[in-house]
Design an enzyme around this catalytic site. Sequence first.
Site, PDB file in Angstrom:
ATOM      1  N   GLY A  81       0.832  -1.200   0.000  1.00  0.00           N
ATOM      2  CA  GLY A  81       0.000   0.000   0.000  1.00  0.00           C
ATOM      3  C   GLY A  81       0.858   1.238   0.000  1.00  0.00           C
ATOM      4  O   GLY A  81       2.072   1.188   0.244  1.00  0.00           O
ATOM      5  N   ALA A  82       0.221   2.388  -0.262  1.00  0.00           N
ATOM      6  CA  ALA A  82       0.967   3.633  -0.396  1.00  0.00           C
ATOM      7  C   ALA A  82       1.396   4.210   0.958  1.00  0.00           C
ATOM      8  O   ALA A  82       2.321   5.011   1.031  1.00  0.00           O
ATOM      9  CB  ALA A  82       0.105   4.664  -1.129  1.00  0.00           C
ATOM     10  N   HIS A  83       0.742   3.769   2.035  1.00  0.00           N
ATOM     11  CA  HIS A  83       1.029   4.346   3.349  1.00  0.00           C
ATOM     12  C   HIS A  83       2.103   3.541   4.079  1.00  0.00           C
ATOM     13  O   HIS A  83       2.175   2.323   3.962  1.00  0.00           O
ATOM     14  CB  HIS A  83      -0.249   4.375   4.196  1.00  0.00           C
ATOM     15  CG  HIS A  83      -0.197   5.350   5.331  1.00  0.00           C
ATOM     16  ND1 HIS A  83       0.573   5.140   6.462  1.00  0.00           N
ATOM     17  CD2 HIS A  83      -0.831   6.541   5.509  1.00  0.00           C
ATOM     18  CE1 HIS A  83       0.408   6.163   7.282  1.00  0.00           C
ATOM     19  NE2 HIS A  83      -0.432   7.025   6.740  1.00  0.00           N
ATOM     20  N   SER A  84       2.933   4.241   4.852  1.00  0.00           N
ATOM     21  CA  SER A  84       3.924   3.562   5.688  1.00  0.00           C
ATOM     22  C   SER A  84       3.212   2.611   6.644  1.00  0.00           C
ATOM     23  O   SER A  84       2.139   2.919   7.155  1.00  0.00           O
ATOM     24  CB  SER A  84       4.730   4.586   6.497  1.00  0.00           C
ATOM     25  OG  SER A  84       5.363   5.505   5.642  1.00  0.00           O
TER      26      SER A  84
END
Length: 609
Positions: A81-84
Site C-alpha cells: 500500500g501507499a502508506h507507511s
Amino acid sequence: MTRPLVECVPNFSEGRDLDKIEQILDAIRGVEGIDLLDVDPGAETNRTVVTFVGAPGPVGEAAFVAIAKAAEVLDMTTHQGAHSRHGATDVCPFVPVSDVTMEDCVRLAEQVGQRVGEELGLPVYLYDEAARLPERRSLAKVRAGEYEALSEKLSKPEWAPDFGPATFNPKAGVVTIGAREFLIAYNVNLNTMRKDQADDIAGEVRETGRALRRDQNGPYYNSGALVKYWPSKGIYPSAYDEFVGGNFEELDRHYREELGRDLAEELEFFGRDPENLEGMNVMRKGTFAHCRGVGWVIPEYSRAQISFNLTNFKVTPPHVVLEECRRLAEERGLLVTGSEIVGMVPYESIRESGEWYLRRQGSSLGVPVKDVIETAVQSMGLRDVSPFDPNKLVLGMPADDNTLASMKVHELVDEVSRASPAPGGGSISALSGSLGAALVSMVANLTYGKKGFEEHKEEMESIASTCQDLKDQLLQAVDDDTEAFGDVLTAMRMAKDTEEEKAAREQAIQEGYKRATSVPFHTAELCLAAMVQCSRAAEKGMPASLSDAGVAALVARAGVLGAIANVRINLPSIKDEPWKEELHGRLATLEQDADAMEAQVRSKVQEAL
C-alpha cells in the site's frame, strides 16, 4: 455533566478487503460502552482508520480485541500500500477527551501494550507521550524501514520492544501503541478562489513557517526576495528582525540574548547543517506551535480554505488561530467568512473558545453550557459551509436527552405522579436545588455589568459560574437518584434459592441501599452549596432582584431537607452501623447549616424590602 471519555484511533493495514475490516469492527462493536464514530478505509493506502470513544476501561478492551482480531485475519506478508506500515495493527493511539488526563492515557497504552505482548505474543513499541525512550516519541522514527526492516531491527538491542518478544512475526508484524493529544482538523474559509492567497496566510501561521523574504512590493509575503546565508561573505541574517551577524557565533548570541531563541535548535528543526549554510534559504517559524497549515481550494464551497491540523489544542486553540487569520486576511484585503471543523472537536476546546468570545464581548461566563457553545459556533462561523450540530460533533458534550431532566415540565410532573417508587422525593429534591441554583445565577447575571455595581462584577461572574455548575450537577442528580433506587429493585429480584445466591443478593441489596443513600446525601450538599452562593448574591446583588434571591434560598433549602429525608428513610435498611453513625452526624450538621443560611438570606431580603 461530562463523563470520562477516551478516543482511540487504531490504523489497520487493510483497506480493500471489506469482509476482514468488518470482522475487526465487529470485535470493537462487541464491547459494551463503546461508540464507534468513524471508519475510513482507503484502497490506495490499503489502510483503514477507525475512531471509537468510551470510558478508559471499555476503550482499552476494545483496542485489545481489535488488535487480536487484526492479527488473526490480516497477513502482512502479502500487504502492499501507499502508506507507511509495519504491523497488522500499525498504530493505536489513545487520546484524552474529557475528564481524563494524558497520564491516564499513558497508563492505558501501557496496560494494553502489556496484554498484547503477553497474551498475543506480539512485539509492542510505545510512542509519543507513552514512549519510554526519547528516540521512540516520533512515530516516523519507530516505523523507519517499515515492515520489511523488522526482522533485522528486532535483533538489535536498541530496538528491543517495550512489551512482547523481540521476535519477528511475519504475519502480524509489530504493534505501536501510544498516547497523544487530540488532533483538531480545522479549516478557515476565505472570500477568494486563489490557493496562493490562502497559502500566503498559512505560511505565516503554521509552526513550520517558510523561507524568509524581504522588500515585499505588495501585501503578499511571496512578493519579496528570498534571504540566504552567505558564510563566505560573512552574512548571517536573523530570521526575525533586521540583524545580520558577521559569523555564526554573533547570530547565535543575538538569538539567545535578543530573541530568546536557540539558533541550533531552529536550524535542526528546518534540517539545516550549521557547517553547510552557504546559499541556503533563511527559514523562520510561524506564529503557532503544534499547528500545521496549507492553502487549498474547495470548488463545491466556491472558496479557498486554509486547512489546519492543530495537534495540541491546549497550546494552540482554534479560536486563536482564527483570529490571527482574520487579522492577516484584513491586511491583504481578504475576508474570513467563517470556519469549519472536520470530524469531531473536544468539548473542552470548544467551551474554551466560547468563553474566550464571551470575555471579549464583556459578557458573564456564568451562562448555560449550551449558550457558551453556541457563542463559539456563531463567533467562529462554524456553520458557514456546512451544518454544525454540537450534540453530534462535540466529543464529551454534556448529554441532556433521554433523561428525566430533559422532559417537558408537565411530562415530568405526570411521571412523578404515577404509582411507581421512582422518580420520587430524591429526584424532586435535586430538581428543587437546581432551580435554586439557577435563580441565584440569574440574580448574579442581572447584577453583572450593571451601572453602580462595577466593583462587584468579578464576584457576580464567580457566583453565576459556580451556580451554573451546581445547577448542572443537580440536574444530573435528578436521574442519578432514580437510577440508584433502581439498583435496589434489581438486587431484590436476584435469585435466592441457594445460600450462595442469598448471600450475593443480600450484598447487592446492601450496596444498592448505600448508593441510594449516598446520592441524596450529595444532593443535600450541592443544595447547601447553592444556598451559600445565594447568600453572596443577596449581600451584593442589585436590590430589584433580591426577592428572587429569597425564593432561591427557599427552594434550595427545600432541596436540602428533602434530600436529607430521603437519606434517613434508607438508613434503617443498611446494616453497616459505623457507616450509618457517621452519616447521622453529617446530616445533623447539614440541616443546621441550611436553616442558618436560609434565615440569613431571608433577613437580608426582608431588610432590603
